[in-house]
Design a protein around this motif. Sequence first.
Motif, PDB file in Angstrom:
ATOM      1  N   ALA A 214     -19.584  12.328  -4.438  1.00  0.00           N
ATOM      2  CA  ALA A 214     -17.692  12.396  -4.921  1.00  0.00           C
ATOM      3  C   ALA A 214     -17.939  13.877  -6.005  1.00  0.00           C
ATOM      4  O   ALA A 214     -18.324  13.954  -6.844  1.00  0.00           O
ATOM      5  N   SER A 215     -16.781  14.153  -5.333  1.00  0.00           N
ATOM      6  CA  SER A 215     -16.164  15.636  -6.641  1.00  0.00           C
ATOM      7  C   SER A 215     -14.963  15.346  -6.815  1.00  0.00           C
ATOM      8  O   SER A 215     -14.274  16.137  -7.591  1.00  0.00           O
ATOM      9  N   GLU A 216     -13.613  14.297  -5.714  1.00  0.00           N
ATOM     10  CA  GLU A 216     -13.118  13.930  -7.431  1.00  0.00           C
ATOM     11  C   GLU A 216     -12.600  12.432  -7.549  1.00  0.00           C
ATOM     12  O   GLU A 216     -13.389  11.294  -6.110  1.00  0.00           O
ATOM     13  N   THR A 217     -12.308  11.495  -7.763  1.00  0.00           N
ATOM     14  CA  THR A 217     -11.096  10.605  -7.742  1.00  0.00           C
ATOM     15  C   THR A 217      -9.226  10.380  -7.645  1.00  0.00           C
ATOM     16  O   THR A 217      -8.975  11.060  -7.976  1.00  0.00           O
ATOM     17  N   LEU A 218      -9.433   9.239  -7.362  1.00  0.00           N
ATOM     18  CA  LEU A 218      -7.881   9.026  -7.045  1.00  0.00           C
ATOM     19  C   LEU A 218      -7.314   8.014  -7.888  1.00  0.00           C
ATOM     20  O   LEU A 218      -8.379   6.555  -7.900  1.00  0.00           O
ATOM     21  N   LEU A 219      -6.191   7.633  -9.087  1.00  0.00           N
ATOM     22  CA  LEU A 219      -5.691   6.505  -9.222  1.00  0.00           C
ATOM     23  C   LEU A 219      -5.067   6.383  -8.666  1.00  0.00           C
ATOM     24  O   LEU A 219      -3.384   6.715  -8.081  1.00  0.00           O
ATOM     25  N   THR A 220      -4.485   4.712  -7.396  1.00  0.00           N
ATOM     26  CA  THR A 220      -3.892   3.944  -6.434  1.00  0.00           C
ATOM     27  C   THR A 220      -3.929   3.252  -7.447  1.00  0.00           C
ATOM     28  O   THR A 220      -4.379   2.322  -8.841  1.00  0.00           O
ATOM     29  N   ASP A 221      -2.484   2.059  -6.314  1.00  0.00           N
ATOM     30  CA  ASP A 221      -3.008   0.598  -6.449  1.00  0.00           C
ATOM     31  C   ASP A 221      -3.561   0.312  -4.962  1.00  0.00           C
ATOM     32  O   ASP A 221      -3.197  -1.171  -4.694  1.00  0.00           O
ATOM     33  N   LEU A 222      -4.131   0.487  -3.676  1.00  0.00           N
ATOM     34  CA  LEU A 222      -3.879   0.579  -2.394  1.00  0.00           C
ATOM     35  C   LEU A 222      -5.384  -0.726  -2.305  1.00  0.00           C
ATOM     36  O   LEU A 222      -4.559  -1.594  -1.148  1.00  0.00           O
ATOM     37  N   PHE A 223      -6.000  -0.820  -3.431  1.00  0.00           N
ATOM     38  CA  PHE A 223      -6.672  -2.034  -3.514  1.00  0.00           C
ATOM     39  C   PHE A 223      -6.286  -3.095  -3.885  1.00  0.00           C
ATOM     40  O   PHE A 223      -7.065  -3.964  -4.903  1.00  0.00           O
ATOM     41  N   GLY A 224      -5.063  -3.903  -3.589  1.00  0.00           N
ATOM     42  CA  GLY A 224      -3.617  -4.301  -4.914  1.00  0.00           C
ATOM     43  C   GLY A 224      -4.356  -5.933  -3.903  1.00  0.00           C
ATOM     44  O   GLY A 224      -3.312  -6.426  -4.833  1.00  0.00           O
ATOM     45  N   ALA A 249       0.285   3.186  -2.715  1.00  0.00           N
ATOM     46  CA  ALA A 249      -0.240   2.653  -1.529  1.00  0.00           C
ATOM     47  C   ALA A 249       1.277   2.491  -1.384  1.00  0.00           C
ATOM     48  O   ALA A 249       2.251   2.950  -2.085  1.00  0.00           O
ATOM     49  N   PRO A 250       1.991   2.583   0.304  1.00  0.00           N
ATOM     50  CA  PRO A 250       3.082   2.021   0.384  1.00  0.00           C
ATOM     51  C   PRO A 250       4.372   1.448  -0.275  1.00  0.00           C
ATOM     52  O   PRO A 250       3.212   0.378  -0.735  1.00  0.00           O
ATOM     53  N   ARG A 251       5.298   1.274  -0.400  1.00  0.00           N
ATOM     54  CA  ARG A 251       5.713   0.771  -1.120  1.00  0.00           C
ATOM     55  C   ARG A 251       5.625  -0.652  -0.894  1.00  0.00           C
ATOM     56  O   ARG A 251       5.560  -1.947  -1.048  1.00  0.00           O
ATOM     57  N   TRP A 252       5.460  -1.009   0.588  1.00  0.00           N
ATOM     58  CA  TRP A 252       5.867  -2.353   1.126  1.00  0.00           C
ATOM     59  C   TRP A 252       4.527  -3.149   0.902  1.00  0.00           C
ATOM     60  O   TRP A 252       4.391  -4.157   0.969  1.00  0.00           O
ATOM     61  N   LEU A 253       3.461  -2.245   1.093  1.00  0.00           N
ATOM     62  CA  LEU A 253       2.541  -2.715   0.278  1.00  0.00           C
ATOM     63  C   LEU A 253       1.695  -2.782  -0.648  1.00  0.00           C
ATOM     64  O   LEU A 253       0.907  -4.088  -0.772  1.00  0.00           O
TER      65      LEU A 253
END
Length: 345
Positions: A214-224, A249-253
């Motif tokens: 890996a060369s980068e990371t993401l701050l997400t809420d996908l795995f929520g 993540a998409p708002r609906w998700l």
Amino acid sequence: MHTTWQETLGLRWPVAQAALGGGISTADLAIAVSAAGGLGTIGLMPETEFAAEIARASRELDGKPFAANLLMPLLRRGHVRACVEHRVPVVSVFFGHDPAMVRQLKDAGCYVIYQVGDEAEADRVLGDGADALIVQGCEAGGHVRSTQRLANLLPRIRRRHSNVPVLAAGGIFDAASARRARELGADGVAAGTRFLLTPESHAHDDYKQALLDASETLLTDLFGLGWNAPHRVAPNAATRRWCRADARAPRWLAGLNTLFEGPSRLLPLSAAASLIRWEQPGLPLFGPFPFSRQMPAGRGDVAPLYAGECVAQIADIRPAADVVRELGTAFAGPAAGTGDGPAAP
């Protein structure tokens, strides 16, 4: 004479291994870290396994301190009971508050360390009875409580609570980063990604390789699903398929993830973790459970690959004892700009 927090606990080095839940930091990793003079931590997992790993660490460490982690959004009564019945020397707590639980742990003789993301939370948990703080910067991997970088947040909490042990978390992976944390005012460090990339960690080999690549990371809420909170991960097939340009993540998700929080807490933790078997990149129902050694190959496409920003600077798998010593030596001499510091053991 001032007694440091690690002396209070009987540690050689002011180095804590951050909790890696979901079966990543079992007794194997906690024992390796604590045997090397740091503070190893057993991460949250289903209650029966959690209690068994605590018992094994207690038996094999034979009096050396270790910690168990209580991750509040996934907590079940059996987790607290295991800590109390086994009188775990140190309990770390994250992402939620329960003053009665803190009193119960302290009544059992546990030293309570709380990981916090801002000044207000630091005030609150110390009022609840916490003995020490881990200050988390937003560059950290896994679930992220803070919106501020460590260099901004830690000095403010240090000034606000000058007599409380404060550990730094977020971006700690080598001697140089540990020294920077010390210069910011930290009494010690807590590292996660660096300890995940050790032979003793129970992260799946494919997970470890993905982080090495890996060369980068993401701050997400996908795995929520069931715990809709920000988390930092390395990219995978799921993030490439579903994350928007801002990594969210998409708002609906996100709404669906939040909706499932209540029902998920009624499930045994083992049942909630088993839902990963049904996950696939094209079906965006992604939970918070990481890609552990117990899972089949290929789950790295759908499981969160938790990692801090520092992952881009880590290029090897290194024994946990070596990591403890490298991070610990940053605290062995005088701190920059001072005339004193803890003596080397």
